[in-house]
Design an enzyme around this catalytic site. Sequence first.
Site, mmCIF file in Angstrom:
data_model
loop_
_atom_site.group_PDB
_atom_site.id
_atom_site.type_symbol
_atom_site.label_atom_id
_atom_site.label_comp_id
_atom_site.label_asym_id
_atom_site.label_seq_id
_atom_site.Cartn_x
_atom_site.Cartn_y
_atom_site.Cartn_z
ATOM 1 N N GLU A 157 8.298 -7.244 -1.399
ATOM 2 C CA GLU A 157 9.108 -6.895 -2.572
ATOM 3 C C GLU A 157 10.301 -6.032 -2.154
ATOM 4 O O GLU A 157 11.425 -6.232 -2.606
ATOM 5 C CB GLU A 157 8.247 -6.161 -3.606
ATOM 6 C CG GLU A 157 9.023 -5.783 -4.861
ATOM 7 C CD GLU A 157 8.154 -5.131 -5.935
ATOM 8 O OE1 GLU A 157 6.915 -5.073 -5.764
ATOM 9 O OE2 GLU A 157 8.721 -4.682 -6.948
ATOM 10 N N GLU A 172 0.436 0.861 -9.068
ATOM 11 C CA GLU A 172 0.708 -0.069 -10.182
ATOM 12 C C GLU A 172 0.248 -1.485 -9.804
ATOM 13 O O GLU A 172 -0.393 -2.188 -10.589
ATOM 14 C CB GLU A 172 2.212 -0.039 -10.509
ATOM 15 C CG GLU A 172 2.639 -0.998 -11.596
ATOM 16 C CD GLU A 172 3.907 -1.727 -11.227
ATOM 17 O OE1 GLU A 172 3.849 -2.970 -11.095
ATOM 18 O OE2 GLU A 172 4.963 -1.074 -11.057
ATOM 19 N N HIS A 173 0.560 -1.921 -8.584
ATOM 20 C CA HIS A 173 0.103 -3.246 -8.131
ATOM 21 C C HIS A 173 -1.432 -3.313 -8.070
ATOM 22 O O HIS A 173 -2.029 -4.319 -8.456
ATOM 23 C CB HIS A 173 0.680 -3.554 -6.750
ATOM 24 C CG HIS A 173 2.072 -4.095 -6.784
ATOM 25 N ND1 HIS A 173 2.421 -5.293 -6.191
ATOM 26 C CD2 HIS A 173 3.202 -3.609 -7.349
ATOM 27 C CE1 HIS A 173 3.714 -5.512 -6.369
ATOM 28 N NE2 HIS A 173 4.221 -4.498 -7.066
ATOM 29 N N HIS A 178 4.133 3.103 -7.210
ATOM 30 C CA HIS A 178 4.325 1.670 -7.405
ATOM 31 C C HIS A 178 3.205 0.853 -6.755
ATOM 32 O O HIS A 178 2.754 -0.153 -7.315
ATOM 33 C CB HIS A 178 5.699 1.280 -6.839
ATOM 34 C CG HIS A 178 5.936 -0.190 -6.783
ATOM 35 N ND1 HIS A 178 6.044 -0.877 -5.599
ATOM 36 C CD2 HIS A 178 6.070 -1.115 -7.759
ATOM 37 C CE1 HIS A 178 6.254 -2.153 -5.847
ATOM 38 N NE2 HIS A 178 6.276 -2.334 -7.151
#
Lengths: 447, 456
Positions: free
Chosen positions: A150, A73-74, A70
Amino acid sequence: MRSFRLFLLFIILCAPLQARAGVFDAQSFTLQNGLQVVVIPNHRAPVATHMVWYRVGAADEAPGQSGVAHFLEHLMFKGSGDLAPGEFSRRVRAMAGQDNAFTSRDYTAYFQSIPVEHLQTVMRMEAQRMRGLYPPLKEVESERQVILEERMQRTENDPQARLAEEMDAALFVNHPYAKPVIGWRQEMEQLTWPQAKAFYDIWYAPNNAILVISGAVDAAQVQQWAQEIYGPLKPEIIPARNWPRVPALEARKTVTLRDDSNRQPMVQIAFRVPGFRQDKKAALALEVLADILGNGPSARLYRHLVSEQKVAVDAGISFRKESWDEGDVTLYAAPANLTPPEQVITALEMELRAIIEQGVSTDEVAQSIKRLQAQAVYARDSLAGPAMIVGQALITGASLEDVETWPQAIAAVTADDVQAAANAYLNPDHMRGRAPVVGLLPEAEGE
Amino acid sequence: MQIAAIRSFAFVLASVLLMIAPAHASEKILDIKTVTSPGGITAWLVEDHNVPVIAVEFGFRGAGTVNDPADKQGLIRLLSNTLDEGAGAMDAQAFQKELADRAISLSFGASRDHFTGALKTLRAEKDKAFELLALALTQPRFDAEAVERMRAANIARIRESLSDPDWIATRLLYASAFSGHAYARNSGGTLSGLAKITPDDLRAAHKTLLGRHALMIGVAGDITAAELAPLLDRVFGAMPVVTPPAAPAETQITGAQDIRVYDKMLPQSAIQVIQPGIKRADPAYAAAEVVNFTLGGSGFGARLMESVREKRGLSYGISSGFLHLDKADGLMISTSTKNANVAQVIDLIRQELRDVSKNPITAQELKNAQTYLTGALPLSLTSTNAIAGLLLSLQEDGLPITALEDRDAKLRALSLQDVNAMAARLLRPDDLRIVVVGQPRDLKNATVVKDLPDVE
């Protein structure tokens, strides 16, 4: 309940789906470098959704690096090809488009929805970042703070999300699905660019990806563009997924999360079940079973627990069937005022026992099949929805044929299939190595 | 599916409504027709025969939660929850089974100003779907069992929301920004108010508030005007004509640097900010849309997002957007950050609002906003219910049937001077009302709030 509802919506939305020739009449071809391309024509408006799905997710992370899929992904938005950090999204916005990305246990996907005349442009941008990513160090540092924010926003601040995280850890013992996709906090804090880069170098390649385009496009034209834009990317040797398996588990576990401010109790019982890739027949039967038990106020769980017995104020079910490895079926309920949570768990189990012992009626199955097939028609009433459904199904091991003929496959499910699946996988009394995990979020004491 | 981690939430949510298509000056963005039934009921219709689906979204003007009595907050919400719980000869179970077996979705809702409903059906079930809707609207039962069940569900919803910092922040923001006005109340009801509501209260509210003269209707999908006209009479024709309830007074949001903190043991604080806004009908509204887009409406690329997330990594997201009520308008900013950073983030918000006077909106920013605001509408109009929803929202805002084309033309005609004059008029860095839920550190001039108004 909010989070459960959302989850259910996704399940319904993602049920692949109905009859014309196929549900979506999609076309598929594979480039020489191994990139599979799927085109779903939809000429309702002059727009298109362009998605790239990578067959890599949180379950592929090295031990101790949870969250790196993840995090990467950012970082994919932080400088690639000839685009400066942050420029990717700004560029898409400047062409009146929207973009985003998401990571799951099994896959990572990037998408843009744009006026169709910009399709080639976003194809070029996406192709460039499949191999050419170079985020500056200071961007890496600040983005690590963003993913920690997040995690706080989506998990740590939400008792239901915290419970779900720890239930997965208990249900998928010895398996990478035991980790949260966002990562464990102490490991996220230590993630580095070299770790993300290594992950990227190993897994991001055309032969480990699926390109899905839906919208006002012509398949032949898309094929030509895909060949020209994605064709030159070199394939890589992709490691096999050798995930450790969940051992036979006979001990039923109860995971209890006490939150000092929680005012509304919630209960759940989760079972590990085969997904579509492990056992197509069982997964289809479980899909009908989940509908009969949990699809709305006239389904069994709500009707019995909420309307008749009054032991709960809400009840339903979720089925994570589209996953590469085994998924889970989770029954949940919000206990009514003064009803002990254990009593509600018992009531949920009684619903399973009733099906295991007496089965379901042929009428119930017929109605359920009709409802599920209707969902296939509704699924076409969207631009990005069909691309999501097809991409998710294919990246977790189903074929396009499976998606297109799903309505016929679901129609073949019988009452006996439903009973057999319940008996084999959702049996609260005979574990067969699949002991369930009970989740409790009690009301805070002193309230 | 398990999308456990999405790059950005806020933008997707913020972009659902009211963006516009790339139209040439005279071309229609959406082919909206008005359809009037023999009995005089009018609906806005967009025919679309691509998918065999029909969606209807409708509202009763002025019948929203502002009509809740102060001691029975939740009445209108409960009305919306019980209207589909049995009608005519069918009890709740029979009615819901009828909907489920035919894959018809029917739901009711209420905003502060209006009472709304939504129907979605396959074309093949159209007649039955409209019949069930008519039954719900004209012969609801309000059986004691259903009322109790929905009361319990609402109480559980409120109790569950008490774990949600954003919900708490929103509650406090409305309570303080509209103090003394009906908008300050809890539109979802209070625990004590819900406990008092009887089936007769619901019957009375149904009879006095939901009348055909207050109707606004949007229809989209696989249905022709000729097919729709008689159905409108069958659904809405039997509804009574009611005297509209007295509308609440116009109210102004004031901020005056009021900061309230609700202490909750969380690692991260939720922050919500409101300042006065602008009416949809304002002749310069298009310029205000560009100001909002540039400040915080566009997600990545917006000044707030670049400053707070992209440059400094202080938050997962920050966004701004307009609040439009019939009698009040606001500009809201919402974000979250770990407790140690709250003071810094609030300073950055003020700074960005002030900064527009020193660093005016640039030609590039104006162009980006114009391109997006005029170009992205088709993306939000790719499903039947989204189109019907847009038709209803235009009517709720009292806009004409040409509203989409009008807006397009106005956006295209904007100059840099227009948008910077609007920024100076709109943005009030010294008149913000701020709510923080969490345990912020080093926050100056904050009032600690212990009670959540209109919850218990």
